[in-house]
Design an enzyme around this catalytic site. Structure first.
Site, mmCIF file in Angstrom:
data_model
loop_
_atom_site.group_PDB
_atom_site.id
_atom_site.type_symbol
_atom_site.label_atom_id
_atom_site.label_comp_id
_atom_site.label_asym_id
_atom_site.label_seq_id
_atom_site.Cartn_x
_atom_site.Cartn_y
_atom_site.Cartn_z
ATOM 1 N N CYS A 1 0.777 -1.109 0.010
ATOM 2 C CA CYS A 1 -0.033 -0.087 0.123
ATOM 3 C C CYS A 1 1.114 1.073 0.139
ATOM 4 C CB CYS A 1 -0.945 -0.065 0.994
ATOM 5 S SG CYS A 1 -1.923 1.516 1.403
ATOM 6 N N SER B 1 -1.607 1.956 4.528
ATOM 7 C CA SER B 1 -0.989 0.795 5.183
ATOM 8 C C SER B 1 -2.322 -0.002 5.022
ATOM 9 C CB SER B 1 -0.523 0.644 6.587
ATOM 10 O OG SER B 1 -1.518 1.428 7.388
ATOM 11 N N CYS B 2 -2.907 -0.333 3.941
ATOM 12 C CA CYS B 2 -4.489 -0.907 3.801
ATOM 13 C C CYS B 2 -3.864 -2.464 3.996
ATOM 14 C CB CYS B 2 -5.058 -0.532 2.591
ATOM 15 S SG CYS B 2 -5.635 1.149 2.305
#
Lengths: 257, 207
Positions: free
Chosen positions: B110, B114-115
């Site tokens: 990501c 910070s997916c």
């Protein structure tokens, strides 16, 4: 240009971290938890696809707080500080400032209370449980907050189409990775339905429900043939506002990445 | 990167005091209950975590038809298994799996934040959140993988998945050789979060 919008592709940073810890220090769990409670009691959830009874929750929190809030804060950071501070240090800074800016607490009381806990690290927290809020936290974590909506029109692009990634004016927040701007890719998948984003990003273009596409890019088309590894494909999920037909591309020249 | 910067000696103690102060004030002001943060943390100990992803991967290894269903319609295939509630919950509303093979190595990233697929993998580890990984992973994935100890030959295709909209990706790693005799539960113990993000291969148990 904001660092966080253009992080993908930056060179000369040295080796990656291989630290597999989720939390580097025990205190980090608390700021993660505070953020997640805020998401679970965010005012916008009253109108979410999975609607939650947040308007009647026994809480004094009345703001919207979503991933967009946290991300916008990170995108607003000084680039050196973005690299300097550890992940949850950034969260602690951003979330504390939010509560001060919104008037929930004052900077003075936070400083005084911090000094108190610095002197007495084991001093207890106030004992004031909120079972209804805990149930809402559970409900939010179990059911989430999807941006999905039914589609009311045909998507603009079909699978297999070549597209050109738009280069909208950069504002406070975007979901368009900077390294993809002005690049060409191919529609690999048109996701069913349409997807809203938590907030309107203004001239950046997302917010209202729109189709989302999975776009495939040859790495050599992004970084240049001499600067990319062989046999590498990059896939990105992009909202329709970020895509243009290749016929609309003003010229075929590409700027150097 | 952070070794380029100077930090106060009481860096951690002051952050610990500040977050405790913040939580205390928010409880006093009625923004949080004193049990609210613990309710969040408990969810990631018992409901959402890499223990779910490991079970999904192990089942895909022993049942090729299931693996195909998992790739075709990830949420529906996950719903077939006896997993905790919430597999389509927060940060897992729209998940998709991709499979490593002899021809393809997948890496999830990501670059914007910070997916991470919470229900099946829990919370992201530090390497995933680190800006250096996020910067370099899309430009030189093989070099990055090498630093994690994974060698991907130039002849193998690398697919990098940058999570920037609704989908949260995870990888079905390859089953290690000589593990066909292991039970599904035994196989699940071999699967790490890193292998389900593409920066590690799954190793056979040491004999």
């Amino acid at each position: 240009m904001k660092l966080a919008h253009h992080l993908g592709g930056i060179e000369n940073l040295g080796p990656v971290s291989t630290d597999t810890r989720v939390f580097a220090e025990p205190w980090e769990q608390r700021i993660f938890g505070i953020h997640t409670v805020m998401m679970a009691e965010s005012a916008h959830l009253a109108n979410a696809r999975h609607a939650y009874p947040v308007s009647t929750l026994p809480t004094t929190f009345k703001n919207d707080w979503t991933w967009a809030s946290l991300r916008t804060g990170a995108e607003d950071m000084n680039p050196f500080e973005y690299f300097k501070y550890r992940y949850y240090e950034k969260w602690l800074g951003g979330i504390s400032q939010f509560f001060v800016d919104q008037g929930y607490i004052t900077a003075d009381e936070l400083a005084q209370k911090t000094a108190h806990f610095r002197a007495h690290p084991d001093a207890a927290l106030p004992e004031q449980p909120n079972p209804e809020l805990s149930r809402q936290v559970d409900a939010y974590l179990l059911n989430g907050d999807s941006g999905y909506h039914e589609a009311h029109a045909a998507p603009r692009f079909a699978a297999g189409a070549e597209v050109w990634v738009a280069d909208p004016q950069a504002v406070d927040h975007t979901r368009l990775p900077g390294y993809l701007r002005n690049r060409r890719g191919v529609v690999d998948c048109v996701y069913g339905g349409t997807f809203a984003y938590f907030v309107s990003t203004g001239v950046d273009g997302i917010g209202t429900p729109m189709p989302v596409y999975r776009i495939a890019f040859d790495a050599a088309d992004i970084w240049g043939p001499g600067k990319s590894e062989p046999n590498t494909t990059i896939y990105a999920d992009l909202f329709e506002a970020y895509l243009q037909p290749v016929a609309d591309q003003p010229n075929n020249e590409r700027t150097e990445p | 990167m952070s070794n380029l910067f100077e930090f106060p000696e009481d860096r951690e103690a002051s952050s610990a005091a500040k977050v405790r102060a913040l939580e205390a004030l928010l409880i006093e002001k009625g923004v949080l209950g004193s049990d609210s943060v613990d309710a969040v943390l408990k969810h990631f100990e018992t409901m959402a975590g890499p223990f779910n992803g490991a079970k999904i991967v192990a089942h895909a290894w022993v049942d090729p038809a299931y693996k195909q269903r998992l790739l075709d319609d990830t949420p529906k295939a996950i719903a077939e298994l006896s997993l905790p509630l919430g597999m389509a919950g927060a940060e897992g509303e729209h998940m998709a799996a991709v499979a490593n093979s002899s021809d393809v190595h997948n890496l999830i990233i990501c670059t914007l934040c910070s997916c991470y697929p919470w229900p099946v993998l829990g919370l992201p580890p530090y390497w995933y959140k680190d800006p250096v990984f996020r910067a370099r992973g899309v430009r030189e994935p093989r070099a990055v993988l090498q630093e994690f100890g994974v060698t991907v030959p130039p002849t193998k295709q690398v697919k990098v998945w940058d999570s920037s909209a609704q989908i949260r990706w995870f990888v079905i790693p390859e089953q290690p050789a000589n593990t066909g005799h292991l039970s599904e539960a035994e196989l699940a113990t071999l699967v790490t979060p890193e292998s389900m993000m593409g920066v590690a291969l799954v190793a056979a148990p040491a004999v």
